[in-house]
Write a protein that holds these residues in place. Sequence first.
Motif, PDB file in Angstrom:
ATOM      1  N   GLU A  26       0.819  -1.213   0.000  1.00  0.00           N
ATOM      2  CA  GLU A  26       0.000   0.000   0.000  1.00  0.00           C
ATOM      3  C   GLU A  26       0.851   1.260   0.000  1.00  0.00           C
ATOM      4  OE1 GLU A  26      -4.447   0.929   1.684  1.00  0.00           O
ATOM      5  OE2 GLU A  26      -3.100  -0.366   2.828  1.00  0.00           O
ATOM      6  N   GLN A  33       1.821   1.979  -3.532  1.00  0.00           N
ATOM      7  CA  GLN A  33       0.644   2.485  -4.254  1.00  0.00           C
ATOM      8  C   GLN A  33       0.409   3.961  -3.941  1.00  0.00           C
ATOM      9  OE1 GLN A  33      -2.746   0.020  -3.332  1.00  0.00           O
ATOM     10  NE2 GLN A  33      -1.696  -1.864  -3.927  1.00  0.00           N
ATOM     11  N   ARG A  80      -5.317   7.969   2.230  1.00  0.00           N
ATOM     12  CA  ARG A  80      -4.926   6.558   2.383  1.00  0.00           C
ATOM     13  C   ARG A  80      -3.723   6.421   3.317  1.00  0.00           C
ATOM     14  NH1 ARG A  80      -3.884   3.524  -3.023  1.00  0.00           N
ATOM     15  NH2 ARG A  80      -3.769   1.766  -1.549  1.00  0.00           N
ATOM     16  N   VAL A 120      -3.407   4.255   6.723  1.00  0.00           N
ATOM     17  CA  VAL A 120      -2.396   3.203   6.901  1.00  0.00           C
ATOM     18  C   VAL A 120      -1.592   3.438   8.175  1.00  0.00           C
ATOM     19  CG1 VAL A 120      -0.269   2.235   5.950  1.00  0.00           C
ATOM     20  CG2 VAL A 120      -2.219   2.657   4.448  1.00  0.00           C
TER      21      VAL A 120
END
Length: 246
Positions: free
Chosen positions: A12, A15, A54, A58
């Motif tokens: 992630e 990304q 995001r 996280v």
Amino acid sequence: MNSEFKKIFKNEYYQIVAGIVFGLILIGVFINKKMFLSVLAIIGSFFIILNLIRLIDVLNGNKTNLKKLIKGTILAPIILGLFVGFVGNEFKHLGNTINDYQIFRDFGIYGLFLAIFIVLISYSFKPKEKRKISFFGLISSLIVFPLLLISSVTFINRYKAEKAINPLESIVLKKESEIDGKDKNDSQYWIFTNVGIYNEKFKIESELWNKLQKYDTLLLFMEKGNLGYEIVERIEKKPTANTVYN
């Protein structure tokens, strides 16, 4: 090798970094471009916002609902950006349309009726227990549909419009300008003239504006709009000697 790429792609953090870099590239390349291309810069900024959200999730150990986040952070802004870009671009062309006030007035009113009709239809199809007219939704519709209808009519009228063979002659009645002291590129220049029975105001480039004086003769190169509204494709000062027009 492929498995390593899959691991990186599924990570992630990678990304998020890729999304932020992609957003920065869009902003860097398209920020100073014309209307439609500048929308890509706006989309790039939302890519950055989405991936920063995001990243916060996280770091806090939360799982991001990508589907919901994309709808709210990417899809909605993209649709809004395309709408603003389309309306802004067509309103510039509307300014070069003869009797543009009639288009704005008539199709603005039709757009209001269309907005009310759609809101009422939407209301009637809802279950009785959920029937409620949103004030925000109503106001948004009353703004969006008139602008969308006016812009659509302008686009249809000008799309592949037929060029008139000979230019029209007209007289400069008045000149106006709005000079931006900080950035001359943001300055605006207008001329006022008559086209048939209509009093018209046209935005022109500073170079042509400086050449023109009151009562000078203009050459208006016209297009026959698909919906019957004539369009001024370009404006020139009439030369003193005979000239063959392109």
